[in-house]
Design a protein around this motif. Structure first.
Motif, PDB file in Angstrom:
ATOM      1  N   MET A 136       0.608  -1.091  -0.112  1.00 43.06           N
ATOM      2  CA  MET A 136       0.228  -0.039  -0.011  1.00 43.06           C
ATOM      3  C   MET A 136       0.827   1.206   0.014  1.00 43.06           C
ATOM      4  O   MET A 136       0.638   2.156  -0.745  1.00 43.06           O
ATOM      5  N   ASN A 137       2.021   1.271   0.932  1.00 43.83           N
ATOM      6  CA  ASN A 137       2.853   2.446   0.928  1.00 43.83           C
ATOM      7  C   ASN A 137       3.348   2.497  -0.471  1.00 43.83           C
ATOM      8  O   ASN A 137       3.614   3.694  -0.901  1.00 43.83           O
ATOM      9  N   LEU A 138       3.733   1.619  -1.163  1.00 41.76           N
ATOM     10  CA  LEU A 138       4.580   1.693  -2.508  1.00 41.76           C
ATOM     11  C   LEU A 138       3.612   2.147  -3.583  1.00 41.76           C
ATOM     12  O   LEU A 138       4.037   3.028  -4.300  1.00 41.76           O
ATOM     13  N   LEU A 139       2.251   1.720  -3.603  1.00 41.28           N
ATOM     14  CA  LEU A 139       1.343   2.193  -4.577  1.00 41.28           C
ATOM     15  C   LEU A 139       0.869   3.764  -4.182  1.00 41.28           C
ATOM     16  O   LEU A 139       0.792   4.451  -5.247  1.00 41.28           O
ATOM     17  N   SER A 169      11.552   1.568  -3.053  1.00 46.08           N
ATOM     18  CA  SER A 169      11.053   0.101  -2.921  1.00 46.08           C
ATOM     19  C   SER A 169      11.790  -0.864  -2.134  1.00 46.08           C
ATOM     20  O   SER A 169      11.369  -1.555  -1.091  1.00 46.08           O
ATOM     21  N   SER A 170      12.993  -0.703  -2.294  1.00 47.73           N
ATOM     22  CA  SER A 170      13.946  -1.446  -1.416  1.00 47.73           C
ATOM     23  C   SER A 170      13.739  -0.973   0.082  1.00 47.73           C
ATOM     24  O   SER A 170      13.943  -1.763   1.045  1.00 47.73           O
ATOM     25  N   VAL A 199       9.432 -10.631  -1.745  1.00 49.75           N
ATOM     26  CA  VAL A 199       9.360  -9.322  -2.314  1.00 49.75           C
ATOM     27  C   VAL A 199      10.676  -9.451  -3.574  1.00 49.75           C
ATOM     28  O   VAL A 199      10.742  -8.547  -4.298  1.00 49.75           O
ATOM     29  N   ALA A 200      11.588 -10.298  -3.015  1.00 49.57           N
ATOM     30  CA  ALA A 200      12.536 -10.457  -4.214  1.00 49.57           C
ATOM     31  C   ALA A 200      12.259 -10.867  -5.507  1.00 49.57           C
ATOM     32  O   ALA A 200      12.868 -10.774  -6.601  1.00 49.57           O
ATOM     33  N   PRO A 215       9.420  -2.340 -10.770  1.00 55.60           N
ATOM     34  CA  PRO A 215      10.429  -1.764  -9.779  1.00 55.60           C
ATOM     35  C   PRO A 215       9.761  -1.934  -8.290  1.00 55.60           C
ATOM     36  O   PRO A 215      10.384  -1.422  -7.498  1.00 55.60           O
ATOM     37  N   TYR A 216       8.862  -2.804  -8.375  1.00 57.29           N
ATOM     38  CA  TYR A 216       7.955  -2.993  -6.915  1.00 57.29           C
ATOM     39  C   TYR A 216       8.816  -3.866  -5.767  1.00 57.29           C
ATOM     40  O   TYR A 216       8.469  -4.043  -4.825  1.00 57.29           O
ATOM     41  N   GLY A 217       9.836  -4.705  -6.575  1.00 52.19           N
ATOM     42  CA  GLY A 217      10.534  -5.610  -5.481  1.00 52.19           C
ATOM     43  C   GLY A 217      11.700  -4.889  -5.067  1.00 52.19           C
ATOM     44  O   GLY A 217      12.089  -3.701  -5.182  1.00 52.19           O
TER      45      GLY A 217
END
Length: 267
Positions: A35-38, A59-60, A127-128, A133-135
């Motif tokens: 949710m934070n990433l989005l 993202s990392s 997540v890997a 670029p979401y991982g």
């Protein structure tokens, strides 16, 4: 030293028993991180401002926060310690042939690390595998990874040393709840747990980096994503050592003073 290792082992093994809670935490942390990433993705796509990190770095940063949340969560305190102080059972603790500050410090290390062991690896594996670029990305250089591990361990110790002051404050208050709420609010803001420090105004960042709060989770995560140069990373690690030594000395001094004044009533 053996007695402190025994305390560590007992609390660490006890923490490993809560596997169901760990799986619940993993799912919560994964969806919270997404949710934070989005949310940040929407800001990045607006293109109206220059951002201090690339979205891949962010993202990392966010996934490292979630993977090691149990290590750096600022709102977690051992209620057993507060119970010993407020109920008067601290008298039994003082009868133990060991230093009370060291015992509480080791116990806090053990319970946090046990939760990290249960949660971090499943999150990192998931997540890997996420699409770019979401991982999470690998460290920018091979040298950054050992520096990241060192900074993360020091940041972990700085956080516990600071939290020890909160435990000790319970000797001087009727209830520890007020100072816990206040300290948690300050730490969440100043450690970069809510918003990474590089996103704060440039005039405010030097002060935030200089405070002990910036030496907690912020330092190792910025080293991992390559936001700081190698020289800046070593300077940040040196600052972590400074705050760790200062907080340990202050904590032991305040604990010594508190135990000299402590009064246990009852029978």
């Amino acid at each position: 030293m053996k007695k402190y290792l025994s305390f560590f082992r007992i609390r660490f093994l006890a923490g490993l028993q809560y596997r169901t809670a760990a799986w619940a935490g993993i799912s919560t942390q994964f969806f919270w991180g997404m949710m934070n990433l989005l949310m940040y993705r929407a800001f990045y796509r607006s293109g109206q401002n220059a951002f201090p990190m690339t979205f891949e770095q962010l993202s990392s940063y966010i996934w490292l926060q979630q993977a090691f949340l149990a290590m750096f969560m600022t709102w977690f305190y051992d209620n057993e310690i507060f119970g010993h102080i407020t109920s008067g059972s601290i008298a039994y603790e003082l009868c133990r042939p060991c230093d009370l500050y060291n015992m509480w410090f080791v116990k806090n290390m053990a319970i946090r690390l046990s939760r990290v062991v249960l949660r971090c690896f499943p999150i990192l594996i998931i997540v890997a595998l996420l699409p770019h670029p979401y991982g999470i990305s690998l460290p920018v250089t091979p040298q950054a990874f050992p520096m990241f591990l060192l900074a993360m361990f020091l940041g972990f110790l700085v956080l516990i040393a600071f939290n020890m002051l909160v435990y000790i404050s319970a000797f001087y208050t009727v209830s520890p709840m007020g100072i816990r709420i206040l300290v948690t609010s300050v730490l969440e803001f100043l450690t970069g747990a809510v918003i990474p420090i590089p996103f704060f105004p440039e005039w405010l960042q030097p002060m935030m980096y200089a405070l002990p709060f910036g030496s907690m989770q912020n330092t190792p995560f910025l080293i991992y994503i390559g936001h700081v140069s190698s020289r800046e990373a070593w300077n940040a690690i040196g600052l972590q050592l400074f705050w760790l030594g200062g907080l340990l000395l202050l904590g032991k001094a305040v604990m010594h003073h508190a135990l000299k004044k402590v009064v246990v009533q009852g029978g």
